[in-house]
Design an enzyme around this catalytic site. Structure first.
Site, PDB file in Angstrom:
ATOM      1  N   VAL A   1       0.838  -1.198   0.000  1.00  0.00           N
ATOM      2  CA  VAL A   1       0.000   0.000   0.000  1.00  0.00           C
ATOM      3  C   VAL A   1       0.877   1.253   0.000  1.00  0.00           C
ATOM      4  O   VAL A   1       1.902   1.314   0.681  1.00  0.00           O
ATOM      5  CB  VAL A   1      -0.917  -0.007   1.245  1.00  0.00           C
ATOM      6  CG1 VAL A   1      -1.783   1.238   1.276  1.00  0.00           C
ATOM      7  CG2 VAL A   1      -1.762  -1.256   1.265  1.00  0.00           C
ATOM      8  N   ASP A   2       0.473   2.259  -0.786  1.00  0.00           N
ATOM      9  CA  ASP A   2       1.145   3.561  -0.834  1.00  0.00           C
ATOM     10  C   ASP A   2       2.561   3.500  -1.385  1.00  0.00           C
ATOM     11  O   ASP A   2       3.376   4.381  -1.099  1.00  0.00           O
ATOM     12  CB  ASP A   2       1.174   4.216   0.562  1.00  0.00           C
ATOM     13  CG  ASP A   2      -0.208   4.575   1.066  1.00  0.00           C
ATOM     14  OD1 ASP A   2      -1.076   4.864   0.225  1.00  0.00           O
ATOM     15  OD2 ASP A   2      -0.422   4.555   2.291  1.00  0.00           O
TER      16      ASP A   2
ATOM     17  N   GLY B   1       3.061   3.837  -4.497  1.00  0.00           N
ATOM     18  CA  GLY B   1       3.049   4.764  -5.621  1.00  0.00           C
ATOM     19  C   GLY B   1       2.692   4.151  -6.950  1.00  0.00           C
ATOM     20  O   GLY B   1       3.075   4.679  -8.007  1.00  0.00           O
TER      21      GLY B   1
ATOM     22  N   SER C   1      -0.327   3.777  -8.558  1.00  0.00           N
ATOM     23  CA  SER C   1      -1.229   4.585  -9.389  1.00  0.00           C
ATOM     24  C   SER C   1      -0.535   5.839  -9.896  1.00  0.00           C
ATOM     25  O   SER C   1      -0.737   6.260 -11.045  1.00  0.00           O
ATOM     26  CB  SER C   1      -2.483   4.960  -8.591  1.00  0.00           C
ATOM     27  OG  SER C   1      -3.192   3.809  -8.194  1.00  0.00           O
TER      28      SER C   1
ATOM     29  N   GLY D   1     -33.075 -32.613   7.079  1.00  0.00           N
ATOM     30  CA  GLY D   1     -33.746 -31.729   8.026  1.00  0.00           C
ATOM     31  C   GLY D   1     -32.902 -31.551   9.264  1.00  0.00           C
ATOM     32  O   GLY D   1     -31.846 -32.165   9.421  1.00  0.00           O
TER      33      GLY D   1
ATOM     34  N   ALA E   1     -35.632 -33.561  13.880  1.00  0.00           N
ATOM     35  CA  ALA E   1     -36.807 -33.372  13.020  1.00  0.00           C
ATOM     36  C   ALA E   1     -37.616 -34.650  12.891  1.00  0.00           C
ATOM     37  O   ALA E   1     -38.804 -34.605  12.576  1.00  0.00           O
ATOM     38  CB  ALA E   1     -36.365 -32.886  11.636  1.00  0.00           C
TER      39      ALA E   1
ATOM     40  N   SER F   1     -27.485 -33.305   6.464  1.00  0.00           N
ATOM     41  CA  SER F   1     -26.980 -32.805   5.167  1.00  0.00           C
ATOM     42  C   SER F   1     -27.373 -31.343   4.965  1.00  0.00           C
ATOM     43  O   SER F   1     -28.221 -31.031   4.131  1.00  0.00           O
ATOM     44  CB  SER F   1     -27.484 -33.674   4.011  1.00  0.00           C
ATOM     45  OG  SER F   1     -28.864 -33.929   4.091  1.00  0.00           O
TER      46      SER F   1
END
Length: 636
Positions: A40-41, A43, A45, A475, A479, A549
């Protein structure tokens, strides 16, 4: 190149001739794709903005907008903030960082360029991989004040891994360290030590300032100890891989079967390597069928020869089976075909990789279903150590084995980026979740073959006088899946049906006793059960399963293993509150107390079926009624 146009002293015909000559020269310039990367930074760009500005690739309205924007953000006394030419997103300008990959085109007298400005933040590493995937060269920027950082190492490793062999180490912001030669040489020495450890044997080191323009297009008087080249000079003269591609054996992945009428059939695609001429012998992979090229067709007419980088339609002398995804190769030097590989994967999704889960694998023009094993190791980009890992998290890099559902033509990534590089796509969301590079086919893929048998699955089913099926009960825990499944099997047994019940708890005592309850283990649990269920249907049985599942992807995976019409998904729909109230095994109580991790419905999700063959509402019917409904579905 011709002299500048002078319409005052030339006739219209001469002007047109100059224009044609200029366009022809421009059209035949080589193209260099490169990326800028680093921390980062550093340069990145600003450097690209400077290249665009110095190469006169900024229109007057863009320049006016740049001047206005530069005044708004402030540039430490600099008239123009070149980074604003590339950082187009509002968030990028607000934060002063690059987030997305920005592509820019520019050209000089000698070459055309496409440059990708890639983000430096670790969380956007996946965006850097996207930009690097088509690049011929990488400019690794290092802030002269900070030296070699973690992201410098990460991006260098990724660039080398992806196959970029032209590396430029651009030590930027030299103006902020007084153009100190010792600072520059120490950074170069530190980088060389790291680069050699990952296989980068050669790179070009340049002292630059994107802010001031030092050594970008002209040699700077501030660095008299640097004899050259400038960054632009190197970019204009560096040798790129396109020349090498033409010398390799011929390969073309078929993108489209061109059949406008009954009198024409051709195979369209982009030639990745080699050359081809009418009369050349070719082989189609993975089928292995051979023929010869009869015509090379383009929009502008037939060609006598086509080379790497051209998109053409090939007509063959014989009517052989060839479709999208196949690879047409030189007959005497064909590509390989296999269904199991070792590969390096860069994981690009917020959700971790789930070993055993099926993903779409897109390689070249072919898309197949593939599963990935648990990583052999994960790479620590700081010191290149191999770390143990159960899965891969966002931006992690690891070595894994991959199995595809059929044999596919490929080449190792180091030999052919188009036929060795792939992406992984989530089947549910269609999001790209990973990128990978094939190292080699596993030997087992050549040693393991389907053995033909004389007794077919149809014969097994006929002996039992029934149609094979898989009844998949899914389920929440509690269940009632196991209770209902047991009743279904009893009813079918009284009807003289041949069945087998696979229960979630029972298989964990033997077949799956080595698996836990993490998301990755749940995926593997269902994969194994699916394979067993498939073998049982081949034997003509009706298989009843009772598994939580929780993930749709795995239930769909099992459905895909079965013959059409043989998989019946039954959703035992019990609300969480009701299942928790029953809590026959006391599992919900333990989960709520934090004693049971990764419990479905509490701290692990359950994905309800979108379109099950049958939904059983246990608040409206009891287990006996539910079992009867399932039997009626199977035996109308």
């Amino acid at each position: 190149m011709s002299a500048p146009l002078d319409p005052v002293y030339k006739t219209d015909a001469l002007i047109a001739e100059d224009i044609d000559r200029y366009l022809d020269v421009h059209q035949h310039k080589t193209m260099l794709r490169f990326i800028t990367c680093g921390s980062v930074d550093d340069g990145k760009s600003t450097l690209i903005g400077r290249l665009l500005y110095d190469s006169k690739m900024i229109f007057e309205d863009q320049l006016a907008a740049l001047e206005a924007d530069s005044k708004k953000v402030g540039t430490q006394g600099q008239e123009l903030d070149f980074a604003l030419l590339v950082d187009g997103l509002a968030a990028e300008r607000e934060q002063g960082i690059t987030i997305d990959v920005a592509y820019r085109f520019f050209a000089t007298e000698k070459r055309k360029f496409i440059v990708a400005d890639t983000p430096g933040h670790e969380q956007y590493t996946r965006n850097m991989v996207t930009g690097a995937s088509t690049a011929d060269l990488a400019v690794i920027l290092v802030d002269a004040r900070k030296g070699v950082l973690t992201q410098t190492r990460r991006h260098s490793y990724l660039a080398h891994l992806i196959g970029i062999r032209n590396i430029v180490l651009a030590v930027n912001k030299m103006d902020l360290v007084g153009y100190n030669r010792e600072v520059f040489e120490k950074i170069v020495a530190d980088y060389r030590a790291f680069a050699s450890s990952i296989g980068i044997t050669d790179f070009v080191a340049l002292p630059i300032s994107g802010f001031k323009g030092d050594n970008i297009t002209t040699l700077s008087p501030n660095t008299p100890w640097h004899a050259g080249p400038t960054l632009m000079e190197h970019l204009e003269t560096v040798e790129i891989d396109a020349a090498h591609d033409a010398a390799k054996p011929f390969r073309m992945a078929v993108q489209w079967v061109n059949r406008p009428n009954l009198d024409f059939r051709g195979f369209a695609g982009l030639i990745s390597t080699g050359t081809v001429k009418p009369g050349d012998a070719i082989r189609v992979l993975p089928s292995g069928k051979t023929s010869t090229v009869s015509r090379i067709v383009t929009l502008d007419g037939d060609l006598k020869e086509a080379v790497a980088g051209q998109s053409v339609t090939l007509c063959l002398a014989d009517e052989i089976d060839c479709s999208r995804g196949d690879v047409i190769a030189a007959a005497d030097a064909p590509v390989q075909a296999a269904d199991q590989f070792e590969a390096v994967i860069v994981w690009m999704d917020e959700q971790p990789m789930l070993p055993g889960r099926p993903y779409w694998l897109k390689l070249g023009t072919q898309t197949v279903s593939a599963t990935v094993t648990e990583p052999k190791y994960q790479v620590n980009v700081n010191n290149m150590d191999h770390l143990a890992a159960k899965t891969l998290e966002l931006n992690a890099i690891g070595s894994c084995n991959i199995a595809t559902d059929r044999r596919i033509p490929f080449e190792p990534y180091g030999e052919n980026r188009e036929l060795g590089g792939f992406i992984l796509i989530d089947k549910m969301t269609n999001a790209t979740v990973g990128a990978g590079m094939i190292h080699f086919a596993l030997r087992r893929s050549d040693n393991v073959h389907w053995q033909a048998t004389d007794i077919s699955r149809e014969h097994h089913a006929a002996l039992k006088n029934q149609k094979p099926a898989v009844v998949w009960l899914t389920g929440l825990s509690g269940a009632g899946k196991s209770t209902i499944a047991n009743l279904v099997e009893k009813k079918l047994a009284r009807m003289n049906r041949h069945t087998f019940l696979l229960d979630g708890d029972n298989v964990r005592h033997g077949l799956n006793k080595d698996l836990g309850f993490t998301a990755a283990d749940r995926v593997e649990n269902i994969r194994r059960v699916g394979e067993v269920a498939k073998l049982m249907t081949d034997a003509g049985l009706i298989v009843i399963t009772a598994f939580i599942s929780p993930f749709r992807a795995e239930r769909d995976m099992v459905r895909g293993m079965m013959q059409p019409g043989e998989f019946f998904e039954v959703f035992i729909d019990t609300p969480l509150a009701e299942a928790e109230r029953r809590d026959v095994k006391g599992l919900y109580k333990k989960a709520r107390a934090g004693q049971l991790k990764n419990f479905t419905g509490i701290d692990s999700p359950y994905e309800a079926p979108a379109a099950p063959e049958l939904r059983v509402d246990t608040t409206a019917m009891d287990a006996e009624e539910a079992a009867e409904a399932i039997v009626r579905m199977l035996v109308p």
